[in-house]
Design an enzyme around this catalytic site. Structure first.
Site, short mmCIF file in Angstrom:
data_model
loop_
_atom_site.label_atom_id
_atom_site.label_comp_id
_atom_site.label_asym_id
_atom_site.label_seq_id
_atom_site.Cartn_x
_atom_site.Cartn_y
_atom_site.Cartn_z
N ASP A 42 49.38 38.13 39.26
CA ASP A 42 48.24 37.52 38.23
C ASP A 42 48.54 38.11 37.01
OD1 ASP A 42 47.42 36.12 40.61
OD2 ASP A 42 46.39 38.18 41.31
N HIS B 149 48.87 29.41 39.63
CA HIS B 149 48.91 29.61 38.06
C HIS B 149 48.35 28.17 37.57
CE1 HIS B 149 50.53 29.68 34.22
NE2 HIS B 149 51.30 28.61 34.32
P1 IMP Z 1 50.24 36.74 51.52
O1 IMP Z 1 51.28 36.66 50.66
O2 IMP Z 1 49.29 35.63 51.66
O3 IMP Z 1 50.91 37.21 52.84
O4 IMP Z 1 49.30 37.96 51.13
C1 IMP Z 1 49.55 39.47 51.30
C2 IMP Z 1 48.70 40.08 50.23
O5 IMP Z 1 49.58 39.78 48.79
C3 IMP Z 1 47.41 39.94 49.86
O6 IMP Z 1 47.07 41.25 49.64
C4 IMP Z 1 47.45 39.01 48.97
O7 IMP Z 1 45.99 38.95 48.32
C5 IMP Z 1 48.48 39.45 47.88
N1 IMP Z 1 49.00 38.25 47.42
C6 IMP Z 1 49.80 37.50 47.44
N2 IMP Z 1 50.13 36.49 46.60
C7 IMP Z 1 49.43 36.86 45.61
C8 IMP Z 1 49.28 36.44 44.19
O8 IMP Z 1 50.01 35.40 43.76
N3 IMP Z 1 48.66 37.28 43.34
C9 IMP Z 1 47.89 38.40 43.73
N4 IMP Z 1 48.06 38.71 44.93
C10 IMP Z 1 48.71 37.93 45.87
#
Ligand code: IMP
Length: 456
Positions: free
Chosen positions: A18, A51
């Site tokens: 982000d 985004h």
């Molecule tokens: P997953 O990608 O859904 O498996 O999530 C794994 C970890 O990555 C979690 O803590 C999510 O909040 C974080 N996460 C995944 N994608 C993003 C993103 O685009 N921005 C910020 N955190 C992310």
């Protein structure tokens, strides 16, 4: 000597996600597209990314799986082999894109037929697994980790398995997830999973699951193809611009992040090499920039950041900079800039330059406090991705004078920046060990200042 491929740029998140990568990609694609074709390649992640693109007329589209160049005529956006695509969400995203643009104003879209699938079965499994896990409760719920786990377990489903529908393979997949979920005490068919459109749907019976997937595949078929040879040709033609848009960030990488708040994909530039089957060597990419926020950091998840901001300034920043998850809407933790962590992410992520966003998040009565080092028992230590270690470190801070936001917003070049901002940028570059090539002062394309000549 480094064999540099001209007109090639790669952008990754240099912290915990982000950071505003999308607008940097958008700016680069926009500039490059003035001189011909631009390929925008995304190699990792799926619907976990987010985004939001805002149009001058106020319309907004949240992109999750499609790269940021999708609204730029003259671009071809490629969803690469190591992405995990959710067909239903992708169709919803495509229809939102179509609703705000006419065809001629959009990029061409290509999906690598080898791209991985992340399905409702994965979302259901992830939701059920949560109840059994001591940590890791904070995923985006988009079934990302189970989809990548299928790869390591040697039974992934790929886009071509549904565009040329492999009945037996898909049914076997459903049966396996039924058994796995039954083993954890629940019934796959009745589990509700989130969709991009906002409402939840039940996974349904095997027949319902297969029928839904077949109909989605019909609509996606026109985008799916083998991209390998085409990509090799474009890469060899140095007139073609390339922008690589990584998803998530190095601090969320499954090897370089802190468990359990990690995502399952390779979030570093190295992933480009495997996703393109060796066609594109990231070492040849001209600029490999990590994007970070200038004056603070943000993060979602359960991790305890050593530099977590506990004052009212955190609430102010969260409010002013809209620090809520684009995919999950969760409020993000706000922390002081952690230079030891950023240095580590730059080194392991092979980042060769920095882009600093949110330079305008600055308050006249608040110094910019940054962490310049860690100590454990009076001894200086470096960053390591281990929560137990991080819980024991004492951050050492340095404060910088805030710069004048108005002067910053009016600047067009480095020399027009307030002196305080220039001093701050020089310090960050020195500490992290790579130059700052660009800063942004707001969400619009023109609110970016290039500090170095990067050839665009
Ligand atoms: P997953 O990608 O859904 O498996 O999530 C794994 C970890 O990555 C979690 O803590 C999510 O909040 C974080 N996460 C995944 N994608 C993003 C993103 O685009 N921005 C910020 N955190 C992310």
């Amino acid at each position: 000597m480094k064999n540099v491929r001209p007109r090639s740029y790669a952008i990754c998140g240099g912290a915990f996600g982000d950071e505003g990568k999308g607008r940097i990609v958008d700016m680069l694609v926009h500039k490059l597209s003035k001189d011909g074709l631009v390929v925008v390649y995304r190699d990792n992640g799926g619907a976990n990314a987010g985004h939001t693109v805002e149009f001058p007329n106020g319309q907004r589209v949240a992109l999750h799986q499609l790269p940021s160049g999708v609204f730029i005529q003259g671009a071809v956006v490629v969803l690469g082999k190591e992405m995990v695509l959710h067909p239903g969400d992708l169709l919803e995203e495509l229809s939102q894109v179509e609703a705000v643009t006419v065809t001629k104003d959009r990029a061409e879209i290509k999906i690598d037929e080898m791209a991985l699938l992340s399905l409702d079965t994965h979302r259901a499994f992830e939701a059920v697994l949560k109840d059994w896990q001591s940590g890791g409760k904070g995923s985006t719920g988009r079934g990302i980790a189970p989809a990548y786990a299928d790869v390591l377990l040697r039974h992934p489903l790929r886009v071509r398995d549904i565009t040329h529908f492999q009945d037996e393979k898909v049914k076997q997949h459903y049966k396996m997830y039924t058994a796995l979920i039954a083993g954890l005490g629940q019934d796959l068919a009745t589990i509700e999973v989130p969709t991009l459109a906002g409402q939840k749907i039940v996974v349904g019976s095997e027949d319902e699951f297969v029928a839904r997937l077949k109909s989605q595949a019909q609509s996606l078929k026109k985008y799916a193809e083998s991209v390998h040879d085409w990509l090799a040709e474009q890469w060899a033609d140095h007139k073609v611009g390339f922008v690589f848009e990584k998803a998530q960030a190095v601090g969320l990488d499954c090897r370089w992040g802190v468990y359990p708040d990690v995502t399952a994909s390779d979030t570093t530039f190295a992933g480009i090499f495997s996703a393109t089957e060796g066609v594109i060597d990231p070492n040849q990419i001209k600029v490999k920039a990590g994007v970070i926020k200038a004056t603070y950091m943000s993060s979602v998840g359960t991790r305890k950041l050593p530099t977590l901001m506990k004052t009212e300034l955190a609430d102010l920043i969260r409010h002013d900079a809209h620090e809520y998850g684009a995919t999950t809407k969760r409020p993000r933790d706000i922390a002081y800039l952690d230079l030891p962590a950023l240095k580590f992410f730059s080194q392991v992520g092979k980042i060769d330059s920095l882009v600093l966003t949110h330079m305008d998040v600055i308050y006249p009565d608040q110094p910019v406090k940054v962490c310049v080092g860690y100590e454990v028992a009076g001894k200086k230590v470096s960053y390591r991705p281990d929560q137990v270690f991080l819980d024991a470190v004492k951050p050492i801070y340095k404060e910088f004078k805030p710069w004048d936001a108005q002067q910053l917003m009016q600047a067009d070049s480095r020399k027009e920046l307030p002196k305080e901002a220039r001093d701050f940028l020089d310090f960050v570059a020195k500490q992290v060990g790579v130059p700052v090539i660009m800063i942004t002062t707001g969400p619009q394309r023109e609110q970016g200042i290039l500090l170095e000549d990067i050839g665009v």
